[in-house]
Design a protein around this motif. Structure first.
Motif, PDB file in Angstrom:
ATOM      1  N   SER A 294       0.853  -1.192   0.000  1.00 56.49           N
ATOM      2  CA  SER A 294       0.000   0.000   0.000  1.00 56.49           C
ATOM      3  C   SER A 294       0.886   1.237   0.000  1.00 56.49           C
ATOM      4  CB  SER A 294      -0.906   0.022   1.233  1.00 56.49           C
ATOM      5  OG  SER A 294      -0.125   0.198   2.401  1.00 56.49           O
ATOM      6  N   GLY A 295       0.264   2.370  -0.280  1.00 59.43           N
ATOM      7  CA  GLY A 295       0.980   3.637  -0.206  1.00 59.43           C
ATOM      8  C   GLY A 295       1.426   3.940   1.216  1.00 59.43           C
ATOM      9  N   THR A 296       0.585   3.588   2.173  1.00 57.32           N
ATOM     10  CA  THR A 296       0.927   3.797   3.578  1.00 57.32           C
ATOM     11  C   THR A 296       2.226   3.078   3.943  1.00 57.32           C
ATOM     12  OG1 THR A 296      -1.364   4.108   4.277  1.00 57.32           O
ATOM     13  CG2 THR A 296       0.167   3.306   5.954  1.00 57.32           C
TER      14      THR A 296
ATOM     15  N   TYR B 116      -1.205  14.410   2.558  1.00 57.90           N
ATOM     16  CA  TYR B 116      -1.564  13.127   3.158  1.00 57.90           C
ATOM     17  C   TYR B 116      -0.570  12.079   2.681  1.00 57.90           C
ATOM     18  CZ  TYR B 116      -4.191   8.850   4.213  1.00 57.90           C
ATOM     19  OH  TYR B 116      -4.576   7.612   4.678  1.00 57.90           O
ATOM     20  N   HIS B 117      -0.069  11.303   3.628  1.00 58.72           N
ATOM     21  CA  HIS B 117       0.914  10.280   3.271  1.00 58.72           C
ATOM     22  C   HIS B 117       0.508   8.903   3.778  1.00 58.72           C
ATOM     23  CE1 HIS B 117       3.518  13.547   2.011  1.00 58.72           C
ATOM     24  NE2 HIS B 117       3.394  14.107   3.189  1.00 58.72           N
ATOM     25  N   GLY B 118      -0.781   8.658   3.917  1.00 54.86           N
ATOM     26  CA  GLY B 118      -1.212   7.395   4.483  1.00 54.86           C
ATOM     27  C   GLY B 118      -1.359   7.530   5.987  1.00 54.86           C
TER      28      GLY B 118
ATOM     29  N   GLU C 223       4.209  15.669  -0.857  1.00 52.12           N
ATOM     30  CA  GLU C 223       3.530  15.401  -2.120  1.00 52.12           C
ATOM     31  C   GLU C 223       3.954  16.552  -3.033  1.00 52.12           C
ATOM     32  OE1 GLU C 223      -0.845  14.259  -2.244  1.00 52.12           O
ATOM     33  OE2 GLU C 223      -0.684  15.066  -0.239  1.00 52.12           O
TER      34      GLU C 223
ATOM     35  N   ASN D 206      -4.153  15.916  -1.890  1.00 52.62           N
ATOM     36  CA  ASN D 206      -5.123  15.532  -0.875  1.00 52.62           C
ATOM     37  C   ASN D 206      -5.670  16.791  -0.202  1.00 52.62           C
ATOM     38  OD1 ASN D 206      -5.251  12.410  -0.538  1.00 52.62           O
ATOM     39  ND2 ASN D 206      -3.096  12.865  -0.900  1.00 52.62           N
TER      40      ASN D 206
ATOM     41  N   ASP E 288       6.497  11.879  -2.060  1.00 48.38           N
ATOM     42  CA  ASP E 288       5.387  10.932  -2.019  1.00 48.38           C
ATOM     43  C   ASP E 288       4.627  11.083  -3.333  1.00 48.38           C
ATOM     44  OD1 ASP E 288       3.104   9.517  -1.717  1.00 48.38           O
ATOM     45  OD2 ASP E 288       2.552  10.348   0.245  1.00 48.38           O
TER      46      ASP E 288
ATOM     47  N   VAL F 283       2.702   8.680  -4.539  1.00 48.22           N
ATOM     48  CA  VAL F 283       1.698   7.604  -4.550  1.00 48.22           C
ATOM     49  C   VAL F 283       0.559   7.974  -5.510  1.00 48.22           C
ATOM     50  CG1 VAL F 283      -0.046   6.430  -3.155  1.00 48.22           C
ATOM     51  CG2 VAL F 283       2.279   6.692  -2.271  1.00 48.22           C
ATOM     52  N   MET F 284       0.192   9.250  -5.523  1.00 48.16           N
ATOM     53  CA  MET F 284      -0.891   9.657  -6.406  1.00 48.16           C
ATOM     54  C   MET F 284      -0.390  10.130  -7.763  1.00 48.16           C
ATOM     55  SD  MET F 284      -4.058  12.145  -5.617  1.00 48.16           S
ATOM     56  CE  MET F 284      -4.648  11.529  -4.087  1.00 48.16           C
TER      57      MET F 284
ATOM     58  N   LYS G 277      -0.958   3.245  -5.839  1.00 53.46           N
ATOM     59  CA  LYS G 277      -2.104   3.514  -6.716  1.00 53.46           C
ATOM     60  C   LYS G 277      -1.922   2.982  -8.148  1.00 53.46           C
ATOM     61  CE  LYS G 277      -4.214   6.576  -3.546  1.00 53.46           C
ATOM     62  NZ  LYS G 277      -3.851   7.692  -2.694  1.00 53.46           N
TER      63      LYS G 277
HETATM   64  C1  LIG Z   1      -3.397   7.407  -1.207  1.00 49.78           C
HETATM   65  C2  LIG Z   1      -2.156   8.029  -0.763  1.00 49.78           C
HETATM   66  C3  LIG Z   1      -1.331   7.426   0.211  1.00 49.78           C
HETATM   67  C4  LIG Z   1      -1.737   6.182   0.937  1.00 49.78           C
HETATM   68  O1  LIG Z   1      -1.845   5.082   0.091  1.00 49.78           O
HETATM   69  P1  LIG Z   1      -2.728   3.824   0.582  1.00 49.78           P
HETATM   70  O2  LIG Z   1      -2.525   2.823  -0.501  1.00 49.78           O
HETATM   71  O3  LIG Z   1      -4.126   4.341   0.705  1.00 49.78           O
HETATM   72  O4  LIG Z   1      -2.181   3.399   1.890  1.00 49.78           O
HETATM   73  C5  LIG Z   1      -0.133   8.013   0.506  1.00 49.78           C
HETATM   74  N1  LIG Z   1       0.248   9.155  -0.089  1.00 49.78           N
HETATM   75  C6  LIG Z   1      -0.514   9.770  -1.014  1.00 49.78           C
HETATM   76  C7  LIG Z   1      -0.019  11.015  -1.668  1.00 49.78           C
HETATM   77  C8  LIG Z   1      -1.741   9.243  -1.359  1.00 49.78           C
HETATM   78  O5  LIG Z   1      -2.509   9.885  -2.246  1.00 49.78           O
END
Ligand SMILES: *Cc1c(COP(=O)(O)O)cnc(C)c1O
Length: 430
Positions: free
Chosen positions: A117-119, A145-147, A207, A212, A240, A242-243, A268
């Motif tokens: 997961s991103g978390t 937001y970073h999880g 980010e 977020n 980060d 993730v998105m 993601k």
């Molecule tokens: C969604 C998100 C996370 C967390 O990812 P999960 O898979 O939901 O744990 C971390 N950082 C960012 C920037 C995100 O958008």
């Protein structure tokens, strides 16, 4: 109003056995004062709920569905992989193929480890940054937001130098105090924090396009400033993505901005809809991880063969189609329509977009950080959301979320969405 009676019934059942009725809070529609719908199926850019309502979807499972829902290439890859076994707990070639794609595409990444997961990706990147630097303090930005790991569920404190405060019950103050929370896009705050505490700071996590808090852009030179100040003080810079990773460009914001972090968190899109994350970066830092190095990190299902197959298929398809160019066209068509609709209603609200990511803020003026987002007209947003949903368009049920388009959105889908957006704007201000 569409019939949502079966969804209502299911939600009430869900609430009796699942906390809040959901497995992730944003799904509960709390920010729009209503009940969520339950999904029967999702194909392309369309979702059908259990009551039979069809929606054009602009959430794309919160980012992963960049090709649309259930793309054939991903279904085929997962089906094929499943026949060979759904989990091995031992190395398999798919892990190398995925790692090679990431190393080839993401500028900062020389070595990479897969997680679920991103978390997990951000949590592990932070442990690694602390282990590598031998320092404790982390800097994050308000509204990023970073999880949901402890050290990242931290809100700005009240002091001049904001040692953070827990942003959730269950996060000890002692943990939170190891995270400094700063306002995004304020270079002075950064200078001050490093001047006062620089030699204790292990890393900045950011980010690079905060997504977020709607969709915020760094001001010119701000990401470079993060790079310079971390280098100067011997701290690491963690993006980060993730998105934004594989979403705004093949190589994420780091490709677009030319600013190269030390470590990058991914998630993601990389999983093709399966539960996947990754973190990677400089080889000398990544080699601090177990089994070679002293920083422990592990995962029973990490590098899972189904997840690797889904992610590889999705990324290769994006590459084959040069999907990023098509997403830019989709995004531009939508942007033009939204801007026309805003003008027609005499609104000068801020609409931010990069490629297939967008956010309409219910306020005007530049959005520098989450403080600006909080000044939006949330009542208007709520009316906008429900009118759009009732008319068949599913935008994010929170004014703090980004919208996502996919390769499955056709020009007709987008035209229809623009019409409905105009209706929803009318309802919002009416
Ligand atoms: C969604 C998100 C996370 C967390 O990812 P999960 O898979 O939901 O744990 C971390 N950082 C960012 C920037 C995100 O958008």
């Amino acid at each position: 109003m569409p019939d949502r009676s079966l969804s209502k019934k299911l939600f009430s059942k869900a609430k009796s056995i699942i906390p809040g009725g959901v497995n992730s809070p944003v799904r509960a529609f709390k920010n729009v004062d209503g009940d969520p719908f339950f999904v029967r199926r999702a194909r392309g850019c369309h979702i059908r709920d259990v009551d039979g309502n069809e929606l054009i979807d602009y959430i794309g499972t919160w980012g992963p569905a960049i090709l649309g829902h259930a793309p054939q290439v991903v279904i085929d890859a997962v089906t094929h992989a499943a026949k060979e076994g759904v989990s091995f707990g031992a190395p398999h070639p798919g892990e190398i193929e995925m790692a090679q794609i990431i190393v080839d595409w993401v500028p900062s990444v020389e070595k990479v480890r897969m997680v679920n997961s991103g978390t997990e990706a951000t949590m592990s990147a932070i442990r690694l940054a602390r282990g590598f630097t031998g320092r404790k303090q982390i800097v994050k930005f308000d509204g990023c937001y970073h999880g949901h790991a402890d050290s990242l569920l931290v809100a700005a404190g009240s002091g001049a130098l904001t040692h953070g405060e827990p942003d959730s019950a269950g996060v000890p103050e002692e943990f939170a105090s190891l995270t400094t929370v700063l306002p995004f896009n304020k270079p002075e705050a950064l200078d001050q924090a490093f001047a006062e505490d620089g030699e204790n700071i292990a890393a900045i996590i950011v980010e690079p396009y905060p997504a977020n808090a709607g969709l915020v852009f760094p001001q010119d030179g701000y990401l470079q400033k993060l790079r310079d100040i971390t280098t100067k003080y011997g701290a690491l810079l963690i993006f980060d993505e993730v998105m934004t990773g594989f979403r705004v460009a093949k190589g994420g914001v780091q490709e677009l901005s030319g600013v190269t972090p030390d470590l990058t968190a991914l998630g993601k899109v990389i999983g093709g809809g399966l539960p996947v994350g990754a973190f990677g970066g400089r080889a000398d830092i990544m080699d601090y991880l177990a089994p070679n190095g002293p920083v422990y990190q592990a995962g029973t299902l990490s590098g899972n063969p189904l997840a690797m197959a889904a992610g590889i298929a999705q990324l290769r398809e994006m590459e084959r189609k040069n999907g990023w160019e098509m997403l830019e066209e989709n995004g531009a068509q939508f942007e033009e329509g939204v801007r026309d609709a805003l003008k027609k209603h005499g609104l000068d609200y801020t609409f931010n977009r990069v490629g297939s990511m967008f956010c309409l803020y219910f306020r005007s003026g530049e959005i520098l950080n989450v403080d600006d987002v909080k000044e939006s007209n949330f009542d208007q947003f709520r009316r906008f959301f429900w009118k759009a949903l009732d008319e068949g368009v599913y935008f994010a049920p929170s004014p703090y979320e980004t919208g996502f388009m996919s390769l499955a959105h056709t020009s007709d889908d987008i035209d229809k969405t623009i019409e409905i957006t105009a209706l929803a704007l009318e309802a919002a201000i009416g």
